[in-house]
Write an enzyme that holds these catalytic residues in place. Structure first.
Site, short mmCIF file in Angstrom:
data_model
loop_
_atom_site.label_atom_id
_atom_site.label_comp_id
_atom_site.label_asym_id
_atom_site.label_seq_id
_atom_site.Cartn_x
_atom_site.Cartn_y
_atom_site.Cartn_z
N LYS A 28 0.80 -1.22 0.00
CA LYS A 28 0.00 0.00 0.00
C LYS A 28 0.84 1.28 0.00
O LYS A 28 0.32 2.35 -0.30
CB LYS A 28 -0.96 0.00 1.19
CG LYS A 28 -1.97 -1.12 1.16
CD LYS A 28 -2.93 -0.98 -0.02
CE LYS A 28 -4.11 -1.90 0.15
NZ LYS A 28 -5.12 -1.70 -0.91
N SER A 45 -3.86 -12.22 2.85
CA SER A 45 -4.16 -12.09 1.41
C SER A 45 -3.02 -12.68 0.57
O SER A 45 -3.26 -13.17 -0.54
CB SER A 45 -4.42 -10.63 1.03
OG SER A 45 -3.28 -9.84 1.27
#
Lengths: 93, 323
Positions: B53, B270
């Site tokens: 991110k 994830s």
């Protein structure tokens, strides 16, 4: 004993689009089983292949995580509220 | 004669800036789970904020500064389930912006501690509404006070996916010397998948791009989105993927544990979902070069209950053969 189970928004379509369901039961396990008798499609979402509550699901009885009381054997009284909360963002400690 | 202090002023500054460390992450070879050595993964925890991110957050902030939409004295506002928030909080602290983040109240205490350590303000929203509840809250706050906030809006901001078109995609192309045949990634905002896939297709239209979503709206895959039942990110193009896969939460957990025991890689959840999809593609394509992306490491997920299970206890990865 009739408790109220709050259905998380992601699962409401498997429970006739209801936000909560009134269910009979003496403990959390019995109450959940009675919920599944009414709405059988919920089973695969709540239990794993070995019949255990899926590990990312937190169940609260009146805001208390049942892992820290008697787990599925935790006694249920009339008017209690059971919440089913996915620990999407990690899980409560 | 020049004094040492004068000389120091004339020379370029020493050391690196925090944001210059974002990107250029290693491409790992998973030789034990895929012995043919055709399974490669971007290790995104090598970014300074320890997740993928950082790339989107930095591009969103940097482009807003360049365009004059983010100025000193303004506050950065967004909805985030965690890693984007950490990236905003880290970059915001380094550049002098206050950061306000909306997130579900079920976020882990360790995540909250990291965000608070960087000085971010947290607005906790109803966990039953998941990340959508946080998005709606951020929109409401922005509408109420638009002059105070720069609403970064990672779900609609094109500088999210462009970060990956400009950095992650080219890195993968160079690190595989153009030999990549398949790219597979999980969907959250979809920024990684959109940006990397568009870049790879621009270099070689034959590269197959595969997206992964949770198998159900009710899942434990942190950061991932079940598009059908969520607020769909504005830049998500459902037609881009050559193939769509779904992953059940328990399979991803199992892959996380396998990676730690067999590859020595402590992966985030994830990443486990990404690994499940990548192993399926490796098994199906014996000559392929399969690349996936591991968004973060497992450090933030050590309080998850599945770590108490043995591999034998866990859901077998049925339907997927481990090569």
């Amino acid at each position: 004993m009739t408790a109220r189970i709050e259905i998380p928004s992601a699962l409401q379509k498997f429970a006739n689009n209801q936000m909560d369901v009134e269910v009979e039961g003496h403990n959390v396990q019995e109450t959940l089983e009675n919920l599944l008798k009414q709405h059988s499609q919920l089973r695969d979402h709540l239990y794993d292949e070995k019949g255990r509550i899926r590990s990312f699901i937190n169940i609260y009885l009146n805001d208390e995580d049942i892992r820290y009381t008697d787990n599925l054997d935790t006694k249920v009284k009339a008017g209690d509220v059971i919440q089913i909360v996915p620990s999407i963002a990690g899980g409560q400690q | 004669m020049t004094t040492p202090a004068q000389a120091a002023q004339e020379l370029p500054p020493l050391g690196q800036t925090l944001t210059s460390l974002i990107g250029n992450t290693p491409l790992l070879r998973l030789a034990h789970l895929c012995p043919a050595g055709r399974l490669l993964a971007k290790a995104e925890w090598y970014n300074p904020g320890q997740s993928v991110k950082d790339r989107a957050a930095w591009n969103i902030i940097h482009q807003a500064e360049v365009a004059g939409r983010l100025k000193p004295g303004m506050e950065l506002l967004d909805a985030t389930s965690g890693n984007t928030g950490i990236a905003y909080a880290m970059i915001g602290a380094s550049r002098g912006y206050k950061v306000t983040l909306c997130m579900p109240a079920s976020v882990t205490p360790s995540r909250v501690k990291i965000l608070k350590a960087y000085g971010a303000e947290l607005i906790l929203t109803d966990p039953a509404l998941s990340s959508d509840g946080a998005i709606l809250k951020a929109r409401e706050m922005y509408r109420a006070d638009p002059d105070r906030f720069f609403y970064a809006d990672q779900y609609s901001n094109d500088n999210n996916w462009r970060a990956h078109f400009q950095s992650t995609g080219p890195e993968i192309w160079q690190q595989t010397e153009g030999r990549i045949t398949h790219f597979v990634a999980t969907l959250g905002t979809s920024g990684t998948f959109m940006g990397v896939s568009r870049y790879l297709k621009s270099r070689n239209p034959a590269v197959q791009v595969v997206e992964i979503q949770p198998d159900s709206p009710f899942h434990g895959l942190e950061g991932m989105k079940h598009m059908e039942s969520s607020i769909v990110p504005a830049f998500y193009d459902p037609a881009l993927a050559d193939r769509k896969m779904t992953v059940r939460t328990e399979r991803a957990y199992r892959r996380v544990v396998e990676a730690s025991r067999r590859e020595g890689l402590l992966l985030g959840i994830s990443s486990g979902a990404a690994l499940e999809g990548a192993l399926t593609l490796c098994a199906e394509n014996p000559q392929g070069v399969v690349v996936t992306l591991f968004p973060d490491s497992g450090v933030k997920y050590l309080s998850e209950h599945f770590w108490n299970d043995t591999l034998e206890d866990m859901t077998p990865p049925s339907g997927t053969k481990t090569p």
